[in-house]
Design a protein around this motif. Structure first.
Motif, PDB file in Angstrom:
ATOM      1  N   TYR A 189      75.297 -15.301  11.054  1.00  0.00           N
ATOM      2  CA  TYR A 189      74.314 -15.011   9.996  1.00  0.00           C
ATOM      3  C   TYR A 189      73.389 -16.205   9.831  1.00  0.00           C
ATOM      4  CZ  TYR A 189      77.823 -11.490   8.690  1.00  0.00           C
ATOM      5  OH  TYR A 189      78.707 -10.442   8.705  1.00  0.00           O
ATOM      6  N   THR A 190      72.167 -15.950   9.340  1.00  0.00           N
ATOM      7  CA  THR A 190      71.262 -17.028   8.968  1.00  0.00           C
ATOM      8  C   THR A 190      70.441 -16.573   7.759  1.00  0.00           C
ATOM      9  OG1 THR A 190      69.616 -18.597   9.782  1.00  0.00           O
ATOM     10  CG2 THR A 190      69.412 -16.325  10.533  1.00  0.00           C
ATOM     11  N   LYS A 191      69.483 -17.413   7.379  1.00  0.00           N
ATOM     12  CA  LYS A 191      68.654 -17.052   6.198  1.00  0.00           C
ATOM     13  C   LYS A 191      67.862 -15.778   6.523  1.00  0.00           C
ATOM     14  CE  LYS A 191      67.941 -22.037   5.566  1.00  0.00           C
ATOM     15  NZ  LYS A 191      68.458 -22.288   6.966  1.00  0.00           N
ATOM     16  N   PRO A 192      67.472 -14.975   5.473  1.00  0.00           N
ATOM     17  CA  PRO A 192      67.664 -15.199   4.036  1.00  0.00           C
ATOM     18  C   PRO A 192      69.099 -14.836   3.636  1.00  0.00           C
ATOM     19  CG  PRO A 192      66.522 -13.133   4.373  1.00  0.00           C
ATOM     20  CD  PRO A 192      66.667 -13.760   5.727  1.00  0.00           C
ATOM     21  N   PRO A 193      69.602 -15.350   2.551  1.00  0.00           N
ATOM     22  CA  PRO A 193      70.966 -15.050   2.117  1.00  0.00           C
ATOM     23  C   PRO A 193      71.191 -13.572   1.794  1.00  0.00           C
ATOM     24  CG  PRO A 193      69.827 -16.431   0.496  1.00  0.00           C
ATOM     25  CD  PRO A 193      68.945 -16.341   1.688  1.00  0.00           C
ATOM     26  N   ALA A 194      70.118 -12.888   1.381  1.00  0.00           N
ATOM     27  CA  ALA A 194      70.243 -11.431   1.175  1.00  0.00           C
ATOM     28  C   ALA A 194      69.096 -10.778   1.951  1.00  0.00           C
ATOM     29  CB  ALA A 194      70.148 -11.079  -0.303  1.00  0.00           C
ATOM     30  N   TRP A 195      69.410  -9.710   2.674  1.00  0.00           N
ATOM     31  CA  TRP A 195      68.376  -9.036   3.469  1.00  0.00           C
ATOM     32  C   TRP A 195      68.629  -7.551   3.399  1.00  0.00           C
ATOM     33  CZ3 TRP A 195      69.055  -6.325   8.222  1.00  0.00           C
ATOM     34  CH2 TRP A 195      67.839  -5.880   8.808  1.00  0.00           C
ATOM     35  N   ARG A 196      67.630  -6.819   2.880  1.00  0.00           N
ATOM     36  CA  ARG A 196      67.738  -5.370   2.693  1.00  0.00           C
ATOM     37  C   ARG A 196      69.051  -5.022   1.995  1.00  0.00           C
ATOM     38  NH1 ARG A 196      64.971  -2.834   8.233  1.00  0.00           N
ATOM     39  NH2 ARG A 196      63.032  -4.048   8.030  1.00  0.00           N
ATOM     40  N   ASP A 197      69.285  -5.790   0.876  1.00  0.00           N
ATOM     41  CA  ASP A 197      70.483  -5.586   0.046  1.00  0.00           C
ATOM     42  C   ASP A 197      71.786  -5.891   0.793  1.00  0.00           C
ATOM     43  OD1 ASP A 197      68.914  -2.701  -1.477  1.00  0.00           O
ATOM     44  OD2 ASP A 197      68.825  -4.851  -1.992  1.00  0.00           O
ATOM     45  N   LEU A 198      71.716  -6.526   1.929  1.00  0.00           N
ATOM     46  CA  LEU A 198      72.932  -6.904   2.667  1.00  0.00           C
ATOM     47  C   LEU A 198      73.163  -8.396   2.484  1.00  0.00           C
ATOM     48  CD1 LEU A 198      72.294  -4.935   5.981  1.00  0.00           C
ATOM     49  CD2 LEU A 198      73.973  -4.375   4.190  1.00  0.00           C
ATOM     50  N   PRO A 199      74.310  -8.779   1.927  1.00  0.00           N
ATOM     51  CA  PRO A 199      74.580 -10.203   1.668  1.00  0.00           C
ATOM     52  C   PRO A 199      75.200 -10.886   2.886  1.00  0.00           C
ATOM     53  CG  PRO A 199      76.385  -8.900   0.813  1.00  0.00           C
ATOM     54  CD  PRO A 199      75.397  -7.927   1.429  1.00  0.00           C
ATOM     55  N   VAL A 200      75.173 -12.212   2.875  1.00  0.00           N
ATOM     56  CA  VAL A 200      75.929 -12.989   3.849  1.00  0.00           C
ATOM     57  C   VAL A 200      77.341 -13.165   3.270  1.00  0.00           C
ATOM     58  CG1 VAL A 200      76.170 -15.293   4.869  1.00  0.00           C
ATOM     59  CG2 VAL A 200      73.915 -14.196   4.739  1.00  0.00           C
ATOM     60  N   PRO A 201      78.385 -13.037   4.080  1.00  0.00           N
ATOM     61  CA  PRO A 201      79.741 -13.227   3.552  1.00  0.00           C
ATOM     62  C   PRO A 201      79.843 -14.556   2.784  1.00  0.00           C
ATOM     63  CG  PRO A 201      79.870 -12.370   5.775  1.00  0.00           C
ATOM     64  CD  PRO A 201      78.420 -12.664   5.507  1.00  0.00           C
ATOM     65  N   GLU A 202      80.377 -14.469   1.560  1.00  0.00           N
ATOM     66  CA  GLU A 202      80.381 -15.625   0.654  1.00  0.00           C
ATOM     67  C   GLU A 202      81.010 -16.871   1.264  1.00  0.00           C
ATOM     68  OE1 GLU A 202      80.878 -13.219  -3.498  1.00  0.00           O
ATOM     69  OE2 GLU A 202      81.929 -15.175  -3.324  1.00  0.00           O
TER      70      GLU A 202
END
Ligand SMILES: COc1ccc2nc(C(=O)O)sc2c1
Length: 247
Positions: A189-202
């Motif tokens: 994963y990379t930026k943005p932290p949220a993309w199309r309402d999909l988060p990066v695993p915390e």
């Protein structure tokens, strides 16, 4: 390392002038030459093939043209030791990361790209008897291509990236799929932290390195179990620790 590729379609190998392999050639880390097989024909039609003995569809590539070409390219390489004549073939051993690692240790690779129904079998038979030369027929997978050039591109890239200095960060060779761990790679994963309402695993933004390492190992094990259970079966028992067996 010195690599020579012989083909009737030299332009097919143009991608080897680009990116990682191209840079390795420019920097001298890799000495690679592509040769047009037709340069060694003797007739005005520059013929490289003929009808198959025993009948059947298609044409077979002539041993005499290949022999003249390979004798020239192999040269009178006195210390021919450590030369691998690699023949891409649908009838070859399956090319794997282990094959790439073995080939990366060779002094020299000569790739003979077939077309039509293939190269007369006596070519591989003859060069297998040549001192210092090992012949390997390899297939890049259980599907049939129209010739060896695409397989040659795969082999050259997989081998070249293992040569010292070619990949910027050798560390990256360890964790990737089919790498030293023998597992498929974890999701990245990379930026943005949220993309199309999909988060990066915390866990990946926690800054807790031990937890990140564990999370990545778990995802690699899960993926491998789901997509390539055969790779898990091949792992030595000691390669999986107690935590791994929990996944
Ligand atoms: C005639 O030369 C060929 C034809 C098909 C083919 N398929 C390969 C593969 O690796 O699947 S290598 C290869 C070479």
């Amino acid at each position: 390392m010195r690599i020579d590729v012989l083909t009737i379609f030299p332009d097919y190998l143009a991608p080897l002038e680009l990116s990682l392999v191209g840079k390795a050639r420019q920097s001298g880390l890799l000495d690679l030459a592509v040769h047009d097989l037709r340069a060694w024909t003797t007739d005005r039609h520059r013929t490289v093939d003929d009808t198959p003995f025993g009948g059947g569809a298609g044409m077979v590539m002539r041993p005499d043209v290949w022999g003249t070409a390979l004798d020239t390219v192999l040269g009178d390489d006195a210390d021919g030791d450590g030369t691998v004549l690699l023949v891409p073939s649908p009838a070859g051993e399956v090319f794997t990361q282990r094959t790439a690692e073995e080939l990366a240790g060779a002094r020299r690779l000569v790739l003979a790209c077939g077309r039509y129904e293939g190269i007369d079998a006596r070519v591989a038979e003859h060069y297998a008897t040549r001192p210092g030369v090992t012949v390997r027929e390899v297939s890049i997978g259980d599907y049939v291509l129209n010739g060896g050039e695409v397989a040659a591109l795969v082999v050259v890239e997989a081998v070249a990236r293992l040569l010292p200095g070619v990949v910027g960060n050798p560390e990256s060779l360890v964790e990737e799929s089919h790498g030293a761990a023998g597992l498929l790679e974890y999701p990245v994963y990379t930026k943005p932290p949220a993309w199309r309402d999909l988060p990066v695993p915390e866990v990946l933004t926690s800054g807790h390195h031990a937890k990140v390492t564990r999370w990545r190992r778990d995802r690699a094990l899960e993926r491998t179990a789901a997509r390539r259970p055969d790779l898990l079966e091949r792992l030595a028992p000691e390669a999986l620790d107690r935590e791994d067996r929990r996944v």
